[in-house]
Design a protein around this motif. Structure first.
Motif, PDB file in Angstrom:
ATOM      1  N   ASP A 118       5.525   8.324   8.498  1.00 53.11           N
ATOM      2  CA  ASP A 118       3.711   7.492   8.463  1.00 53.11           C
ATOM      3  C   ASP A 118       4.110   8.151   6.497  1.00 53.11           C
ATOM      4  OD1 ASP A 118       3.580   7.503  10.941  1.00 53.11           O
ATOM      5  OD2 ASP A 118       4.249   8.919  11.536  1.00 53.11           O
ATOM      6  N   LYS A 146       2.783   6.070   3.134  1.00 50.58           N
ATOM      7  CA  LYS A 146       2.615   4.880   2.857  1.00 50.58           C
ATOM      8  C   LYS A 146       2.843   4.156   1.796  1.00 50.58           C
ATOM      9  CE  LYS A 146      -1.374   4.267  -0.461  1.00 50.58           C
ATOM     10  NZ  LYS A 146      -2.333   4.048  -0.713  1.00 50.58           N
ATOM     11  N   THR A 147       3.389   4.931   0.984  1.00 47.98           N
ATOM     12  CA  THR A 147       4.477   4.733  -0.377  1.00 47.98           C
ATOM     13  C   THR A 147       6.096   3.981  -0.208  1.00 47.98           C
ATOM     14  OG1 THR A 147       3.557   6.253  -2.056  1.00 47.98           O
ATOM     15  CG2 THR A 147       5.568   4.926  -2.535  1.00 47.98           C
ATOM     16  N   GLN A 187       5.490   0.512   2.059  1.00 44.13           N
ATOM     17  CA  GLN A 187       5.628  -0.413   0.848  1.00 44.13           C
ATOM     18  C   GLN A 187       6.674  -0.463   0.347  1.00 44.13           C
ATOM     19  OE1 GLN A 187       2.605   1.217  -1.421  1.00 44.13           O
ATOM     20  NE2 GLN A 187       0.174  -0.061  -0.475  1.00 44.13           N
ATOM     21  N   LEU A 239      -1.415   4.725   9.217  1.00 44.89           N
ATOM     22  CA  LEU A 239      -1.662   4.002   7.919  1.00 44.89           C
ATOM     23  C   LEU A 239      -1.229   2.639   7.727  1.00 44.89           C
ATOM     24  CD1 LEU A 239       1.096   4.653   6.503  1.00 44.89           C
ATOM     25  CD2 LEU A 239       0.270   6.882   5.645  1.00 44.89           C
ATOM     26  N   THR A 240      -0.662   1.891   8.780  1.00 49.64           N
ATOM     27  CA  THR A 240       0.281   0.691   8.409  1.00 49.64           C
ATOM     28  C   THR A 240      -0.640  -0.710   7.887  1.00 49.64           C
ATOM     29  OG1 THR A 240       1.837   1.492   9.761  1.00 49.64           O
ATOM     30  CG2 THR A 240       1.717  -1.836   9.388  1.00 49.64           C
ATOM     31  N   GLU A 247      -3.530   0.157   6.460  1.00 48.62           N
ATOM     32  CA  GLU A 247      -4.092   0.332   4.979  1.00 48.62           C
ATOM     33  C   GLU A 247      -2.887  -0.362   3.979  1.00 48.62           C
ATOM     34  OE1 GLU A 247      -4.597   1.805   7.704  1.00 48.62           O
ATOM     35  OE2 GLU A 247      -6.642   2.182   7.564  1.00 48.62           O
ATOM     36  N   ALA A 248      -2.079  -0.103   3.943  1.00 45.97           N
ATOM     37  CA  ALA A 248      -1.014   0.047   3.427  1.00 45.97           C
ATOM     38  C   ALA A 248      -0.230  -1.753   3.089  1.00 45.97           C
ATOM     39  CB  ALA A 248       0.259   0.863   4.081  1.00 45.97           C
TER      40      ALA A 248
END
Length: 410
Positions: free
Chosen positions: A44, A46-47, A50, A76-77, A79-80
């Motif tokens: 989990d 974001k960086t 991505q 956060l999937t 949103e990423a």
């Protein structure tokens, strides 16, 4: 289409849950003619998510991302992905209304973060969640299809089969479908099977042959890609016939069957009653036999006779046999099988005796196994084995061999 499946969730990396979603999706994509070349698991973050998507874009034109669509901060999937694809997130009103209705009906207060679950990409195809809250979504950007699915399998599986599959079928660039057939073999090793079939394997194109080894079993997965089902099945039939002409004596069934399942089917079809006498296997054969519904019609009884005294008293194994040949012998196995058949008035008796370990018995090494069968025609046979592995593996493999020998004899 070439696809990559990205599973999101730190719990997957920690080994707290298994990635069964990846397995399910691969199984569903294959019949659609979609190649799955990579599975990726990312936590989990974001960086890192991505970065995983950027890597997937280089080698796939379908990226399926599972998990991370819930209401909490670490979900956060979308949103990423939205940030990476430079697309906005909007509320899908039907989904939001279903979420609100759930809280009203359950008489619970809806927190603000639950609304987040109804956010979807602008211009995305929404995949309704009929078994949860967060909808899935699919979108095509720069020639690459992205599909986002919830993490819980009870939500993901029906969402994909009901909505996701339809989306993919509508966007497939080719209409050829993959058809597979699994042939199952026993009593021949993977290396030997490949040696016998090496010319067919080396010449494969369409259909293809993929050998897979199990614990004692060996399987061949035959796969053909064709847009006509009848022609595809004909190609599989032709290849199967070539294979069975060489190794048909070791073949016992198709796809997800097992030796025990095939034995139960054979007993039920022929209405043959069976009784079991187990020493080495300690009741394992009977336990596995009775896992199948309807087996009470053909399973008479089973005896676990571990001591020589019980072999004599219950199964009528003679003292002379035990004194001259020992309990671990062809002769004892045959008398055990014949004894249980008479005792239970069954059509077939099967027995197991041997050395599972860790120490020798009667001077016989670990892995020495004898299986006796008393058949409906009055004939009795014993089969000797020298198995390797742990105590548990020797017992398990003995049960499989018992099934295999009975299938051949019946």
């Amino acid at each position: 289409m070439n696809s990559e499946i990205i599973a999101v969730g730190s719990e997957l990396l920690l080994g707290q849950i298994a990635n069964t979603n990846g397995q399910f999706l691969s199984q569903q994509l294959a019949p659609l003619g979609i190649n799955v070349y990579y599975h990726t698991v990312v936590g989990d973050n974001k960086t890192r998510l991505q970065e995983a998507i950027k890597q997937a874009k280089k080698r796939a034109n379908l990226i399926i991302i599972t998990g991370g669509l819930g209401p909490t901060k670490d979900d956060l999937t979308k949103e990423a992905v939205a940030e990476l694809l430079n697309c906005s997130l909007n509320y899908d009103m039907p989904s939001l209304q279903r979420i609100e209705a759930y809280f009203v009906n359950s008489k619970r207060t809806m927190t603000e973060n639950n609304k987040k679950q109804a956010l979807v990409f602008e211009e995305a195809t929404v995949l309704n969640n009929d078994h949860g809250m967060a909808p899935g979504m699919a979108i095509c950007k720069d020639g690459i299809h992205y599909m986002l699915l919830p993490g819980p399998p009870k939500e993901l599986k029906p969402m994909f089969t009901t909505y996701g599959q339809s989306y993919l079928l509508a966007h497939l660039h080719e209409q050829s479908i993959i058809h597979s057939r699994v042939l199952r073999f026993f009593g021949i090793g993977e290396a030997k099977l490949e040696e016998v079939l090496i010319d067919l394997i080396e010449a494969q194109s369409n259909p293809t042959i993929a050998p897979l080894a199990g614990d004692g079993d060996v399987t061949l997965r035959l796969t053909v890609k064709h847009n006509e089902k009848v022609e595809a099945l004909s190609l599989l039939d032709e290849l199967e016939a070539k294979i069975l002409a060489r190794v048909g004596s070791f073949f016992y069934g198709y796809d997800d069957t097992s030796l025990m399942q095939e034995l139960v089917n054979r007993l039920l079809t022929k209405k043959i009653k069976i009784a079991t006498a187990e020493s080495l296997t300690g009741g394992l054969f009977s336990q596995q036999l009775t896992n199948y519904a309807g087996v009470s019609e053909v399973f008479s009884s089973g005896v676990v006779s571990y001591s020589n005294e019980m072999k004599e008293k219950i199964l009528s194994v003679s003292k002379n046999t035990l004194a001259e040949y020992g309990a671990v012998s062809n002769e004892c196995a045959i008398e055990m099988a014949e004894g249980i058949r008479r005792l239970c008035k069954a059509d077939v008796g099967i027995s197991f005796t041997g050395v599972a370990g860790p120490n020798q018995v009667e001077g016989k090494g670990v892995g020495t196994v004898f299986i006796g069968v008393a058949l409906p025609n009055g004939e009795s046979k014993a089969f000797s084995l020298n198995l390797s592995g742990t105590r548990g593996q020797i017992r398990e493999r003995s049960v499989k061999y018992g099934c295999y020998y009975l299938l051949k004899e019946l």
